[in-house]
Design a protein around this motif. Structure first.
Motif, short mmCIF file in Angstrom:
data_model
loop_
_atom_site.label_atom_id
_atom_site.label_comp_id
_atom_site.label_asym_id
_atom_site.label_seq_id
_atom_site.Cartn_x
_atom_site.Cartn_y
_atom_site.Cartn_z
N GLY A 33 22.76 7.62 2.75
CA GLY A 33 21.61 7.22 1.93
C GLY A 33 20.84 8.39 1.38
N CYS A 34 20.28 8.18 0.19
CA CYS A 34 19.49 9.22 -0.46
C CYS A 34 18.38 8.57 -1.26
CB CYS A 34 20.36 10.09 -1.35
SG CYS A 34 19.46 11.52 -2.00
N ASN A 35 17.27 9.26 -1.39
CA ASN A 35 16.12 8.79 -2.17
C ASN A 35 16.16 9.26 -3.62
OD1 ASN A 35 15.81 11.33 -0.88
ND2 ASN A 35 13.67 11.38 -1.50
N LEU A 36 17.14 10.09 -3.98
CA LEU A 36 17.26 10.57 -5.35
C LEU A 36 18.59 10.10 -5.95
CD1 LEU A 36 15.99 14.28 -5.01
CD2 LEU A 36 14.66 12.21 -5.51
N SER A 37 18.76 10.35 -7.23
CA SER A 37 20.04 10.01 -7.87
C SER A 37 20.37 11.09 -8.89
CB SER A 37 19.98 8.63 -8.52
OG SER A 37 18.83 8.52 -9.33
N CYS A 38 20.72 12.25 -8.39
CA CYS A 38 21.04 13.40 -9.25
C CYS A 38 22.29 13.10 -10.08
CB CYS A 38 21.29 14.64 -8.41
SG CYS A 38 19.94 15.01 -7.28
N GLU A 39 22.28 13.57 -11.30
CA GLU A 39 23.40 13.28 -12.19
C GLU A 39 24.71 13.91 -11.70
OE1 GLU A 39 22.02 14.50 -16.02
OE2 GLU A 39 20.74 12.72 -16.25
N TYR A 40 24.61 15.02 -10.97
CA TYR A 40 25.83 15.70 -10.53
C TYR A 40 26.28 15.27 -9.13
CZ TYR A 40 22.09 18.64 -8.59
OH TYR A 40 20.96 19.08 -7.97
N CYS A 41 25.63 14.26 -8.58
CA CYS A 41 25.93 13.89 -7.19
C CYS A 41 27.32 13.28 -7.05
CB CYS A 41 24.90 12.89 -6.67
SG CYS A 41 25.19 12.45 -4.95
N ASP A 42 28.04 13.74 -6.03
CA ASP A 42 29.31 13.10 -5.70
C ASP A 42 29.36 12.71 -4.22
OD1 ASP A 42 29.44 15.53 -4.48
OD2 ASP A 42 31.24 16.24 -5.48
N THR A 43 28.21 12.75 -3.57
CA THR A 43 28.21 12.59 -2.11
C THR A 43 28.40 11.16 -1.66
OG1 THR A 43 26.76 14.49 -1.90
CG2 THR A 43 26.88 13.01 -0.03
N ASN A 44 27.65 10.24 -2.28
CA ASN A 44 27.66 8.87 -1.75
C ASN A 44 28.53 7.91 -2.56
OD1 ASN A 44 26.01 9.41 0.39
ND2 ASN A 44 24.13 9.02 -0.74
N THR A 96 23.19 16.95 7.07
CA THR A 96 23.32 16.87 5.63
C THR A 96 23.38 15.42 5.20
OG1 THR A 96 24.56 17.80 3.77
CG2 THR A 96 25.85 17.12 5.69
N GLY A 97 23.58 15.20 3.92
CA GLY A 97 23.57 13.82 3.46
C GLY A 97 24.27 13.71 2.11
N GLY A 98 23.70 12.79 1.35
CA GLY A 98 22.45 12.05 1.41
C GLY A 98 21.24 12.92 1.77
N GLU A 99 20.24 12.23 2.28
CA GLU A 99 19.02 12.92 2.67
C GLU A 99 18.71 12.62 4.14
OE1 GLU A 99 16.96 15.28 1.49
OE2 GLU A 99 16.22 15.01 3.53
N THR A 124 18.58 19.66 2.70
CA THR A 124 17.68 18.60 2.23
C THR A 124 17.40 18.75 0.74
OG1 THR A 124 15.39 17.80 2.39
CG2 THR A 124 15.78 20.05 3.10
N ASN A 125 17.07 17.60 0.11
CA ASN A 125 16.71 17.68 -1.31
C ASN A 125 15.28 18.15 -1.52
OD1 ASN A 125 15.12 15.30 -0.95
ND2 ASN A 125 16.87 14.00 -1.47
N GLY A 126 14.55 18.42 -0.44
CA GLY A 126 13.28 19.13 -0.56
C GLY A 126 12.13 18.33 -1.14
N ILE A 146 15.58 22.66 -4.98
CA ILE A 146 14.58 22.34 -6.00
C ILE A 146 15.38 21.76 -7.16
CG2 ILE A 146 12.99 23.31 -7.71
CD1 ILE A 146 11.84 25.08 -5.54
N LYS A 147 15.08 20.52 -7.49
CA LYS A 147 15.87 19.79 -8.48
C LYS A 147 15.36 20.11 -9.89
CE LYS A 147 18.35 17.53 -5.43
NZ LYS A 147 19.77 17.85 -5.25
N LEU A 148 16.18 20.81 -10.64
CA LEU A 148 15.81 21.15 -12.01
C LEU A 148 16.04 19.93 -12.90
CD1 LEU A 148 17.37 24.71 -12.35
CD2 LEU A 148 15.12 24.04 -11.45
S1 SF4 Z 1 22.80 13.42 -2.03
FE1 SF4 Z 1 21.92 15.30 -2.91
S2 SF4 Z 1 22.91 15.49 -4.91
FE2 SF4 Z 1 23.22 13.36 -4.22
S3 SF4 Z 1 21.51 12.19 -5.11
FE3 SF4 Z 1 20.88 12.85 -3.07
S4 SF4 Z 1 19.81 14.78 -3.39
FE4 SF4 Z 1 20.97 14.37 -5.24
#
Ligand code: SF4
Length: 250
Positions: A33-44, A96-99, A124-126, A146-148
């Motif tokens: 699980g994560c609270n963000l949705s970064c465009e480059y994410c491949d984790t989840n 690690t994660g996710g968050e 962490t996504n900070g 730090i998410k640019l």
């Molecule tokens: S797991 Fe990391 S890269 Fe993926 S959405 Fe969350 S913070 Fe962003």
């Protein structure tokens, strides 16, 4: 789910491929699980939340799947077994994660126990500064993002990151930014200025975004220019790609 359990994606042993701990052997516990949705994410992407895969032998990819949530006692006994059978192999445990900080109650209970086995490194996504303040005393190392806006698509996290960094500096912290060809100089200046206002000795890691085919989504000249801009503000600015992917490790 009780606070002695957590939804995990996987537990395995590998080298740290990013940031200031690069090259060190770690046990990775990846939270779901994560609270963000970064465009480059491949984790989840495509992960089944119902199952966690646990490596049986460190670094040998002999995974066994178990149902989530995973009990803390199982994780602890697994890690204690690894430390006894393979002493001195691992430098630390990387959360690690996710968050991971989304699992605050679990971390609050798990961290003192994990830390009896090995030092704890938080990736962490900070953003979740309140959660961090609750567990910071049980964390040794922090690698925070730090998410640019240009690369992540997350547009307004600056104040969250600043408050997070104010807490994170109590541990040994480094900051990572993912950059690509759309990254603008003002983003680098704002990031470096924020770090300098807290502690100018915090390392800044510039990580080029890497495609599935391992090509880099920014020119080498642009990377050097970003480093030059940040180096006018901070003394420790490094360009480090995701090295583990280049040697085929998890
Ligand atoms: S797991 Fe990391 S890269 Fe993926 S959405 Fe969350 S913070 Fe962003």
């Amino acid at each position: 789910m009780s606070n002695s359990t957590a939804n995990l994606i996987e537990l395995f042993s590998s080298i740290q491929g990013e940031g200031s701990q690069i090259g060190l052997r770690q046990v990775f516990i990846r939270f779901f699980g994560c609270n963000l949705s970064c465009e480059y994410c491949d984790t989840n992407v495509g992960v089944d939340a119902g199952l966690c895969r646990i490596e049986q032998t460190p670094g040998r990819a002999d995974f066994k799947e178990i149902a989530n949530p995973v009990d803390m006692n199982l994780v602890l006994s697994h890690l204690q077994g690894w430390v006894q059978e393979w002493p001195k192999v691992h430098h630390s445990i990387s959360l690690t994660g996710g968050e991971p900080l989304l699992h605050l109650d679990t971390l609050h209970r798990w961290l003192p126990e994990l830390r009896l086995i090995l030092p704890v490194h938080l990736e962490t996504n900070g953003v979740l500064h309140f959660a961090l303040s609750r567990v910071i005393s049980d964390i040794d190392y922090i690698s925070m993002d730090i998410k640019l806006p240009s690369s992540s698509g997350e547009i307004d996290l600056w104040e969250h990151h600043r408050q997070f960094l104010e807490v994170a500096v109590q541990a040994e912290v480094s900051v990572k930014i993912v950059v690509n060809s759309t990254t603008e100089l003002w983003e680098i200046e704002r990031t470096a200025g924020m770090i300098a206002a807290v502690d100018c000795n915090i390392p800044l890691i510039i990580q080029p975004e890497t495609a599935d085919d391992l090509s880099i989504r920014i020119s080498t000249l642009s990377l050097l220019e970003l480093q030059e801009v940040a180096s006018l503000i901070l003394p420790d600015v490094r360009i480090i790609p995701q090295t583990h992917r280049f040697i085929g490790l998890l």
